[in-house]
Scaffold this motif. Structure first.
Motif, PDB file in Angstrom:
ATOM      1  N   VAL A  21      -1.021   1.501 -17.720  1.00 58.98           N
ATOM      2  CA  VAL A  21      -1.549   0.421 -18.550  1.00 58.98           C
ATOM      3  C   VAL A  21      -3.002   0.173 -18.181  1.00 58.98           C
ATOM      4  CG1 VAL A  21      -1.327  -2.010 -19.164  1.00 58.98           C
ATOM      5  CG2 VAL A  21       0.716  -0.634 -18.781  1.00 58.98           C
ATOM      6  N   GLU A  22      -3.858   0.184 -19.171  1.00 56.38           N
ATOM      7  CA  GLU A  22      -5.271  -0.076 -18.954  1.00 56.38           C
ATOM      8  C   GLU A  22      -5.539  -1.573 -18.911  1.00 56.38           C
ATOM      9  OE1 GLU A  22      -9.397   0.647 -18.522  1.00 56.38           O
ATOM     10  OE2 GLU A  22      -7.631   1.897 -18.224  1.00 56.38           O
ATOM     11  N   GLN A  23      -5.021  -2.312 -19.917  1.00 53.79           N
ATOM     12  CA  GLN A  23      -5.197  -3.759 -19.948  1.00 53.79           C
ATOM     13  C   GLN A  23      -4.281  -4.350 -21.018  1.00 53.79           C
ATOM     14  OE1 GLN A  23      -9.164  -4.756 -21.125  1.00 53.79           O
ATOM     15  NE2 GLN A  23      -9.079  -3.643 -23.048  1.00 53.79           N
ATOM     16  N   PHE A  24      -4.083  -5.667 -20.945  1.00 52.66           N
ATOM     17  CA  PHE A  24      -3.337  -6.396 -21.961  1.00 52.66           C
ATOM     18  C   PHE A  24      -4.331  -6.936 -22.977  1.00 52.66           C
ATOM     19  CE2 PHE A  24      -0.521  -6.705 -18.253  1.00 52.66           C
ATOM     20  CZ  PHE A  24       0.634  -6.194 -18.804  1.00 52.66           C
TER      21      PHE A  24
ATOM     22  N   GLN B 158      -2.911  -1.810 -23.950  1.00 55.02           N
ATOM     23  CA  GLN B 158      -3.790  -0.640 -23.974  1.00 55.02           C
ATOM     24  C   GLN B 158      -3.358   0.323 -22.868  1.00 55.02           C
ATOM     25  OE1 GLN B 158      -6.168  -0.279 -26.303  1.00 55.02           O
ATOM     26  NE2 GLN B 158      -5.655  -2.280 -27.155  1.00 55.02           N
ATOM     27  N   ILE B 159      -2.940   1.528 -23.246  1.00 60.07           N
ATOM     28  CA  ILE B 159      -2.522   2.530 -22.272  1.00 60.07           C
ATOM     29  C   ILE B 159      -3.556   3.648 -22.243  1.00 60.07           C
ATOM     30  CG2 ILE B 159      -0.071   2.014 -22.472  1.00 60.07           C
ATOM     31  CD1 ILE B 159       0.233   4.358 -24.341  1.00 60.07           C
ATOM     32  N   ARG B 160      -3.773   4.220 -21.045  1.00 56.46           N
ATOM     33  CA  ARG B 160      -4.793   5.242 -20.834  1.00 56.46           C
ATOM     34  C   ARG B 160      -4.144   6.608 -20.668  1.00 56.46           C
ATOM     35  NH1 ARG B 160     -10.023   5.479 -18.788  1.00 56.46           N
ATOM     36  NH2 ARG B 160     -10.298   3.546 -19.940  1.00 56.46           N
ATOM     37  N   LEU B 161      -4.703   7.629 -21.379  1.00 59.97           N
ATOM     38  CA  LEU B 161      -4.238   9.005 -21.305  1.00 59.97           C
ATOM     39  C   LEU B 161      -5.371   9.881 -20.784  1.00 59.97           C
ATOM     40  CD1 LEU B 161      -2.483   7.551 -23.595  1.00 59.97           C
ATOM     41  CD2 LEU B 161      -2.105   9.807 -24.513  1.00 59.97           C
ATOM     42  N   LYS B 162      -5.033  11.001 -20.151  1.00 59.81           N
ATOM     43  CA  LYS B 162      -6.042  11.867 -19.571  1.00 59.81           C
ATOM     44  C   LYS B 162      -5.596  13.323 -19.661  1.00 59.81           C
ATOM     45  CE  LYS B 162      -6.455  12.619 -15.144  1.00 59.81           C
ATOM     46  NZ  LYS B 162      -6.720  12.524 -13.688  1.00 59.81           N
TER      47      LYS B 162
ATOM     48  N   VAL C 189      -0.386  -0.089 -28.061  1.00 61.15           N
ATOM     49  CA  VAL C 189       0.972  -0.223 -28.586  1.00 61.15           C
ATOM     50  C   VAL C 189       1.360  -1.691 -28.536  1.00 61.15           C
ATOM     51  CG1 VAL C 189       1.636   2.116 -27.918  1.00 61.15           C
ATOM     52  CG2 VAL C 189       2.002   0.249 -26.314  1.00 61.15           C
ATOM     53  N   SER C 190       2.292  -2.055 -29.368  1.00 60.50           N
ATOM     54  CA  SER C 190       2.717  -3.448 -29.440  1.00 60.50           C
ATOM     55  C   SER C 190       3.447  -3.854 -28.162  1.00 60.50           C
ATOM     56  CB  SER C 190       3.611  -3.666 -30.661  1.00 60.50           C
ATOM     57  OG  SER C 190       4.753  -2.834 -30.574  1.00 60.50           O
ATOM     58  N   TYR C 191       3.541  -5.186 -27.932  1.00 65.18           N
ATOM     59  CA  TYR C 191       4.156  -5.677 -26.708  1.00 65.18           C
ATOM     60  C   TYR C 191       5.654  -5.420 -26.660  1.00 65.18           C
ATOM     61  CZ  TYR C 191      -0.008  -8.027 -24.982  1.00 65.18           C
ATOM     62  OH  TYR C 191      -1.257  -8.296 -24.468  1.00 65.18           O
ATOM     63  N   ASP C 192       6.293  -5.288 -27.806  1.00 65.56           N
ATOM     64  CA  ASP C 192       7.738  -5.073 -27.805  1.00 65.56           C
ATOM     65  C   ASP C 192       8.109  -3.584 -27.797  1.00 65.56           C
ATOM     66  OD1 ASP C 192       6.769  -4.458 -30.277  1.00 65.56           O
ATOM     67  OD2 ASP C 192       8.263  -5.591 -31.409  1.00 65.56           O
ATOM     68  N   SER C 193       7.130  -2.679 -27.578  1.00 67.56           N
ATOM     69  CA  SER C 193       7.411  -1.247 -27.545  1.00 67.56           C
ATOM     70  C   SER C 193       8.048  -0.861 -26.214  1.00 67.56           C
ATOM     71  CB  SER C 193       6.126  -0.442 -27.754  1.00 67.56           C
ATOM     72  OG  SER C 193       5.555  -0.718 -29.016  1.00 67.56           O
ATOM     73  N   ASP C 194       8.804   0.245 -26.259  1.00 69.62           N
ATOM     74  CA  ASP C 194       9.456   0.763 -25.058  1.00 69.62           C
ATOM     75  C   ASP C 194       8.419   1.573 -24.273  1.00 69.62           C
ATOM     76  OD1 ASP C 194      11.006   1.918 -23.113  1.00 69.62           O
ATOM     77  OD2 ASP C 194      12.680   2.379 -24.444  1.00 69.62           O
ATOM     78  N   PHE C 195       7.936   0.996 -23.187  1.00 75.99           N
ATOM     79  CA  PHE C 195       6.861   1.614 -22.415  1.00 75.99           C
ATOM     80  C   PHE C 195       7.319   2.926 -21.778  1.00 75.99           C
ATOM     81  CE2 PHE C 195       4.206   2.050 -18.618  1.00 75.99           C
ATOM     82  CZ  PHE C 195       2.952   1.966 -19.187  1.00 75.99           C
ATOM     83  N   ASP C 196       8.516   2.975 -21.236  1.00 81.12           N
ATOM     84  CA  ASP C 196       9.012   4.193 -20.594  1.00 81.12           C
ATOM     85  C   ASP C 196       9.196   5.323 -21.599  1.00 81.12           C
ATOM     86  OD1 ASP C 196       9.049   2.945 -18.132  1.00 81.12           O
ATOM     87  OD2 ASP C 196      11.108   2.231 -18.354  1.00 81.12           O
ATOM     88  N   LYS C 197       9.707   4.982 -22.780  1.00 82.25           N
ATOM     89  CA  LYS C 197       9.875   6.013 -23.801  1.00 82.25           C
ATOM     90  C   LYS C 197       8.522   6.573 -24.232  1.00 82.25           C
ATOM     91  CE  LYS C 197      12.973   5.503 -27.015  1.00 82.25           C
ATOM     92  NZ  LYS C 197      13.698   5.064 -28.231  1.00 82.25           N
TER      93      LYS C 197
END
Length: 384
Positions: A304-307, A313-317, A265-273
């Motif tokens: 967050v997996e990495q920048f 980069q976010i990780r899902l499981k 996701v882009s850097y300006d995205s709402d991470f909590d949402k």
């Protein structure tokens, strides 16, 4: 009787009447063992049908052999010193026929029992249950037992038939032992394959219907042979792999599987949402009747997996039953795309930032100063 050809008469009578009697007995056994009207015919014959069909045939042939032995005055049990070579040969042939018929009857009964058990395991139970595990185990071991029983019965029947014909089977057995030792030394790869297959089965490393990976080979286990296993690749090719070549086996069809997804996701995205949306999607999938039976742990975000260069980069499981993660993953990705678009969360894509001349002026001037070099000094004795 007048011309003294009674032996020839009975031989011709048996040769003419026996095939017709066998045919009538087969038709009668099929008629008796046929299914009731309106019921579906079984895929494999039952024990009653096998006993009637093979048993009647064995009785007819054995009766014909005993009749010929009686009319020819041949004692099938005791031998006398006055027997001619032809008498001994006929006694051996008749005894061999009886032995082979008994062996055939035993084999047909055993084969019918095993095939019936295999047909019952064809109806798959729900995956993961004790019944499903037992069915997979039976589908793996029963064909091997059937082949082993056939080989043992065939060897024993042939040895007994040769003994009845007057052949000394003691040297044959001894010679077979010597040949077996020679084959063992000369065919180490074959012995290695057979022994490795036995230990794979004892360890319950894989069963028929499971997807395994071993080195460059992978696929669904279709069947076993004495020294190899057949793997059907998911794209169609069929591998026949010797047990000695398998080595370490990765079984991908046992108990559960964890599937991990990475989304940028882009850097300006709402991470909590984004985290809340993914959690809600996991709940929806877990409540969906189509996917709920195959989900062990719902989809969730690990963090967050990495920048990356273009985004985070976010990780899902999620944890699912083996083989079901692919369908659930595709559905989860489609829901994530829809939810992110509706809530203004942008996926990371390669971007290029362009600055105007005023913003880029100092940088360009600084780079230009680095590129300008002073002229070389004049040689000695020359003025500038």
């Amino acid at each position: 009787w007048v011309v003294g050809f009674m032996r020839l008469f009975w031989l011709v009578a048996v040769a003419l009447l026996l095939p017709g009697a066998i045919k009538v007995a087969r038709m009668a056994s099929h008629h008796v063992s046929r299914p009731a009207s309106g019921s579906e015919a079984p895929s494999t014959p039952g024990l009653t049908a096998v006993f009637l069909d093979r048993g009647l045939r064995a009785l007819l042939i054995a009766g014909a052999a005993l009749l010929l032995a009686h009319t020819w005055q041949i004692d099938l049990v005791e031998m006398s010193g006055r027997d001619t070579f032809l008498t001994r040969l006929l006694r051996g042939v008749l005894s061999s026929i009886v032995i082979l018929l008994v062996a055939d009857l035993i084999w047909q009964v055993v084969k019918s029992l095993i095939d019936r058990q295999l047909s019952q395991t064809a109806t798959l139970s729900p995956p993961g249950t004790e019944a499903a595990v037992r069915q997979a185990r039976l589908r793996t071991l029963l064909p091997i037992f059937r082949n082993v029983i056939f080989v043992v019965l065939a060897i024993v029947a042939v040895m007994m038939a040769l003994s009845a014909l007057g052949v000394e089977i003691g040297p044959l057995i001894a010679g077979a032992g010597i040949v077996g030792v020679a084959v063992g030394f000369g065919s180490q790869t074959l012995v290695k394959d057979v022994i490795s297959g036995v230990f794979y089965l004892l360890d319950d490393a894989f069963r028929v219907g499971e997807y395994i990976t071993s080195g460059s080979y992978k696929g669904t286990v279709e069947s076993f042979e004495f020294r190899s296993v057949k793997l059907r690749h998911h794209r169609g090719p069929l591998f026949t792999v010797p047990f000695g070549v398998l080595g370490a086996v990765q079984n991908m069809s046992r108990d559960w599987v964890i599937d991990k997804l990475t989304i940028g996701v882009s850097y300006d995205s709402d991470f909590d949402k984004a985290k809340k949306l993914i959690k809600q999607i996991g709940k929806e999938l877990a409540e969906d009747p189509e996917f709920a039976p195959n989900i062990i742990e719902p989809l969730k975000m690990q963090g967050v997996e990495q920048f990356g260069d273009y985004g985070i980069q976010i990780r899902l499981k999620m944890m699912t039953k083996p083989g079901e993660q692919f369908v659930i993953r595709r559905r989860a990705l489609a829901l994530i795309k829809q939810a992110f678009d509706e809530n203004g969360i942008r996926f990371a894509v390669p971007t290029v930032q362009v600055a105007d001349r005023e913003e880029a002026g100092p940088v360009v001037a600084h780079q230009a100063l680095k590129l300008v070099k002073p002229p070389p000094p004049p040689p000695d004795g020359q003025a500038g």
